[in-house]
Design a protein around this motif. Structure first.
Motif, PDB file in Angstrom:
ATOM      1  N   ALA A 203     -13.837  -4.743   0.933  1.00 34.18           N
ATOM      2  CA  ALA A 203     -13.720  -3.610   0.033  1.00 34.18           C
ATOM      3  C   ALA A 203     -12.253  -3.321  -0.231  1.00 34.18           C
ATOM      4  O   ALA A 203     -11.395  -3.557   0.624  1.00 34.18           O
ATOM      5  CB  ALA A 203     -14.404  -2.376   0.621  1.00 34.18           C
ATOM      6  N   ILE A 204     -11.995  -2.829  -1.425  1.00 35.10           N
ATOM      7  CA  ILE A 204     -10.655  -2.426  -1.825  1.00 35.10           C
ATOM      8  C   ILE A 204     -10.683  -0.938  -2.142  1.00 35.10           C
ATOM      9  O   ILE A 204     -11.614  -0.454  -2.787  1.00 35.10           O
ATOM     10  CB  ILE A 204     -10.197  -3.195  -3.083  1.00 35.10           C
ATOM     11  N   ALA A 205      -9.683  -0.217  -1.678  1.00 31.35           N
ATOM     12  CA  ALA A 205      -9.564   1.209  -1.985  1.00 31.35           C
ATOM     13  C   ALA A 205      -8.223   1.473  -2.650  1.00 31.35           C
ATOM     14  O   ALA A 205      -7.185   0.992  -2.190  1.00 31.35           O
ATOM     15  CB  ALA A 205      -9.682   2.043  -0.712  1.00 31.35           C
ATOM     16  N   ALA A 206      -8.263   2.208  -3.743  1.00 30.25           N
ATOM     17  CA  ALA A 206      -7.040   2.638  -4.422  1.00 30.25           C
ATOM     18  C   ALA A 206      -6.970   4.153  -4.316  1.00 30.25           C
ATOM     19  O   ALA A 206      -7.975   4.847  -4.543  1.00 30.25           O
ATOM     20  CB  ALA A 206      -7.058   2.210  -5.882  1.00 30.25           C
ATOM     21  N   VAL A 207      -5.803   4.673  -3.955  1.00 28.03           N
ATOM     22  CA  VAL A 207      -5.645   6.105  -3.697  1.00 28.03           C
ATOM     23  C   VAL A 207      -4.552   6.669  -4.611  1.00 28.03           C
ATOM     24  O   VAL A 207      -3.499   6.053  -4.793  1.00 28.03           O
ATOM     25  CB  VAL A 207      -5.279   6.353  -2.221  1.00 28.03           C
ATOM     26  N   SER A 208      -4.808   7.837  -5.159  1.00 33.37           N
ATOM     27  CA  SER A 208      -3.881   8.463  -6.099  1.00 33.37           C
ATOM     28  C   SER A 208      -2.629   8.995  -5.404  1.00 33.37           C
ATOM     29  O   SER A 208      -2.548   9.048  -4.175  1.00 33.37           O
ATOM     30  CB  SER A 208      -4.584   9.607  -6.829  1.00 33.37           C
ATOM     31  N   THR A 209      -1.676   9.423  -6.204  1.00 29.53           N
ATOM     32  CA  THR A 209      -0.401   9.905  -5.684  1.00 29.53           C
ATOM     33  C   THR A 209      -0.564  11.081  -4.733  1.00 29.53           C
ATOM     34  O   THR A 209       0.117  11.154  -3.694  1.00 29.53           O
ATOM     35  CB  THR A 209       0.519  10.318  -6.851  1.00 29.53           C
ATOM     36  N   ASP A 210      -1.472  12.013  -5.067  1.00 26.61           N
ATOM     37  CA  ASP A 210      -1.662  13.167  -4.185  1.00 26.61           C
ATOM     38  C   ASP A 210      -2.621  12.878  -3.034  1.00 26.61           C
ATOM     39  O   ASP A 210      -2.940  13.766  -2.251  1.00 26.61           O
ATOM     40  CB  ASP A 210      -2.140  14.384  -4.981  1.00 26.61           C
ATOM     41  N   ARG A 211      -3.099  11.644  -2.949  1.00 27.97           N
ATOM     42  CA  ARG A 211      -3.980  11.174  -1.877  1.00 27.97           C
ATOM     43  C   ARG A 211      -5.314  11.920  -1.858  1.00 27.97           C
ATOM     44  O   ARG A 211      -5.971  12.010  -0.834  1.00 27.97           O
ATOM     45  CB  ARG A 211      -3.288  11.287  -0.509  1.00 27.97           C
TER      46      ARG A 211
ATOM     47  N   PRO B  53     -11.589  17.791  -2.507  1.00 32.65           N
ATOM     48  CA  PRO B  53     -11.255  19.074  -3.155  1.00 32.65           C
ATOM     49  C   PRO B  53      -9.840  19.521  -2.803  1.00 32.65           C
ATOM     50  O   PRO B  53      -9.352  19.295  -1.692  1.00 32.65           O
ATOM     51  CB  PRO B  53     -12.306  20.032  -2.588  1.00 32.65           C
ATOM     52  N   ASN B  54      -9.205  20.167  -3.744  1.00 35.37           N
ATOM     53  CA  ASN B  54      -7.823  20.605  -3.569  1.00 35.37           C
ATOM     54  C   ASN B  54      -7.677  21.490  -2.326  1.00 35.37           C
ATOM     55  O   ASN B  54      -8.442  22.419  -2.105  1.00 35.37           O
ATOM     56  CB  ASN B  54      -7.374  21.388  -4.813  1.00 35.37           C
ATOM     57  N   GLY B  55      -6.704  21.130  -1.496  1.00 36.27           N
ATOM     58  CA  GLY B  55      -6.419  21.906  -0.301  1.00 36.27           C
ATOM     59  C   GLY B  55      -7.305  21.591   0.888  1.00 36.27           C
ATOM     60  O   GLY B  55      -7.188  22.227   1.942  1.00 36.27           O
ATOM     61  N   GLN B  56      -8.196  20.577   0.759  1.00 40.47           N
ATOM     62  CA  GLN B  56      -9.117  20.269   1.848  1.00 40.47           C
ATOM     63  C   GLN B  56      -8.828  18.931   2.526  1.00 40.47           C
ATOM     64  O   GLN B  56      -9.678  18.393   3.228  1.00 40.47           O
ATOM     65  CB  GLN B  56     -10.555  20.306   1.334  1.00 40.47           C
ATOM     66  N   GLY B  57      -7.625  18.390   2.329  1.00 35.82           N
ATOM     67  CA  GLY B  57      -7.250  17.195   3.060  1.00 35.82           C
ATOM     68  C   GLY B  57      -6.760  16.065   2.174  1.00 35.82           C
ATOM     69  O   GLY B  57      -6.631  16.219   0.950  1.00 35.82           O
ATOM     70  N   ILE B  58      -6.489  14.943   2.811  1.00 40.41           N
ATOM     71  CA  ILE B  58      -5.980  13.763   2.111  1.00 40.41           C
ATOM     72  C   ILE B  58      -6.713  12.516   2.613  1.00 40.41           C
ATOM     73  O   ILE B  58      -7.399  12.555   3.625  1.00 40.41           O
ATOM     74  CB  ILE B  58      -4.448  13.605   2.304  1.00 40.41           C
ATOM     75  N   ALA B  59      -6.552  11.426   1.892  1.00 37.42           N
ATOM     76  CA  ALA B  59      -7.230  10.175   2.252  1.00 37.42           C
ATOM     77  C   ALA B  59      -6.466   9.461   3.360  1.00 37.42           C
ATOM     78  O   ALA B  59      -5.509   8.731   3.109  1.00 37.42           O
ATOM     79  CB  ALA B  59      -7.350   9.274   1.021  1.00 37.42           C
ATOM     80  N   ASN B  60      -6.896   9.668   4.592  1.00 41.92           N
ATOM     81  CA  ASN B  60      -6.320   8.956   5.730  1.00 41.92           C
ATOM     82  C   ASN B  60      -7.326   7.904   6.215  1.00 41.92           C
ATOM     83  O   ASN B  60      -8.354   7.671   5.576  1.00 41.92           O
ATOM     84  CB  ASN B  60      -5.950   9.930   6.849  1.00 41.92           C
ATOM     85  N   GLN B  61      -7.048   7.270   7.324  1.00 42.32           N
ATOM     86  CA  GLN B  61      -7.904   6.197   7.832  1.00 42.32           C
ATOM     87  C   GLN B  61      -9.345   6.666   8.084  1.00 42.32           C
ATOM     88  O   GLN B  61     -10.316   6.010   7.670  1.00 42.32           O
ATOM     89  CB  GLN B  61      -7.305   5.647   9.137  1.00 42.32           C
ATOM     90  N   GLN B  62      -9.474   7.786   8.772  1.00 46.89           N
ATOM     91  CA  GLN B  62     -10.803   8.284   9.100  1.00 46.89           C
ATOM     92  C   GLN B  62     -11.593   8.641   7.845  1.00 46.89           C
ATOM     93  O   GLN B  62     -12.782   8.325   7.726  1.00 46.89           O
ATOM     94  CB  GLN B  62     -10.680   9.522   9.991  1.00 46.89           C
ATOM     95  N   THR B  63     -10.941   9.279   6.899  1.00 44.69           N
ATOM     96  CA  THR B  63     -11.616   9.702   5.670  1.00 44.69           C
ATOM     97  C   THR B  63     -12.070   8.512   4.848  1.00 44.69           C
ATOM     98  O   THR B  63     -13.194   8.493   4.325  1.00 44.69           O
ATOM     99  CB  THR B  63     -10.680  10.598   4.840  1.00 44.69           C
ATOM    100  N   LEU B  64     -11.220   7.500   4.726  1.00 41.67           N
ATOM    101  CA  LEU B  64     -11.598   6.305   3.974  1.00 41.67           C
ATOM    102  C   LEU B  64     -12.777   5.608   4.628  1.00 41.67           C
ATOM    103  O   LEU B  64     -13.707   5.155   3.951  1.00 41.67           O
ATOM    104  CB  LEU B  64     -10.408   5.347   3.877  1.00 41.67           C
ATOM    105  N   GLY B  65     -12.757   5.510   5.949  1.00 36.57           N
ATOM    106  CA  GLY B  65     -13.839   4.842   6.662  1.00 36.57           C
ATOM    107  C   GLY B  65     -15.171   5.565   6.516  1.00 36.57           C
ATOM    108  O   GLY B  65     -16.207   4.953   6.269  1.00 36.57           O
ATOM    109  N   GLU B  66     -15.136   6.879   6.660  1.00 34.63           N
ATOM    110  CA  GLU B  66     -16.362   7.656   6.531  1.00 34.63           C
ATOM    111  C   GLU B  66     -16.895   7.608   5.098  1.00 34.63           C
ATOM    112  O   GLU B  66     -18.114   7.487   4.876  1.00 34.63           O
ATOM    113  CB  GLU B  66     -16.114   9.102   6.952  1.00 34.63           C
TER     114      GLU B  66
END
Length: 247
Positions: free
Chosen positions: A226-234, A141-154
């Motif tokens: 697994a492959i992850a693709a992340v958008s420009t705004d993460r 959700p907007n304003g609630q973070g970005i896709a970092n290592q921990q977020t991708l793993g969880e």
């Protein structure tokens, strides 16, 4: 395997000591010195494979990923013009991507991944080895973070079941190589690459990880990638999980 624990990381990080940090930085600098040797693969210039090997020191020392002290050290290298100029363009890109995703934040942001409606055969335009691949996507959700290592793993674990290894930055060429090693159907590989990179085309944020599990969707042992693709705004993430072995 470079494994990032998804549970009890905050407590574990409190146990880290100065010697562990010293070991990771010492190993990193030793790898950099070797990479700058005239007899190394890139000569006195650091190439992508060499910086990747050097940065592994921060993942392999204690098994919990890049901690805040190591992050601070890497920040000095990011701002070191001489060091940055000692790398090829692709090596510098790997360093930047590694630094970005491994931000030493060990609380995942809210990223729920849901199965896409269509089958891989429809999405890729061809049927082959990826017919049973699982594809999920979702956004933070907007304003609630970005896709970092921990977020991708969880997010991976919550969506697919197994615990993932470290998510590693890759290029489109490396993505093609990863998929081509498993599927010999060129049309299927090209379709998969097009579908996956649809999300990351403008941001060039692609990651891969390995996983293994016993009793996850099969009676015995299973493993895959697994492959992850992340958008420009993460915020938006598309993941594909492929099982490569099951007993």
């Amino acid at each position: 395997m470079k494994t990032l624990s998804m549970k009890s990381l905050v407590g574990a990080m409190m146990l880290l000591s100065a010697p562990a940090f010293a070991s990771s930085t010492t190993d990193f600098e030793a790898s950099i010195t070797a990479a700058k040797s005239p007899t190394s693969p890139g000569g006195t210039t650091i190439v992508r494979s060499e910086i990747r090997n050097a940065l592994d020191a921060f993942l392999n020392d204690v098994g919990f990923g890049v901690d805040s002290t190591e992050r601070a050290y890497l920040t000095t290298r990011v701002s070191d013009t001489s060091f940055q100029q000692s790398m090829t363009g692709t090596a510098a890109k790997y360093f930047a991507d590694f630094y970005e995703v491994n931000d030493a934040v060990f609380t995942g942001y809210p990223l729920n991944l849901y199965p896409v409606a269509q089958t891989p055969a429809v999405l890729f335009g061809a049927t082959g080895s990826f017919a049973s691949a699982r594809i999920h996507e979702g956004y933070i959700p907007n304003g609630q973070g970005i896709a970092n290592q921990q977020t991708l793993g969880e997010a991976f674990s919550n969506a697919f079941g197994p615990q993932a290894s470290i998510f590693e930055p890759i290029t489109v060429r490396e993505l093609i190589g990863q998929l081509s090693a498993y599927s010999y159907n060129v049309d299927e590989v090209e379709g998969a690459v097009a579908y996956i990179t649809q999300i990351s085309r403008n941001s060039n944020r692609l990651y891969r990880t390995g996983w293994s599990c016993r009793g996850c969707g099969a009676p015995g042992y299973t493993q895959g990638f697994a492959i992850a693709a992340v958008s420009t705004d993460r915020r938006f993430v598309r993941m594909m999980s492929v099982t490569t072995y099951a007993d």
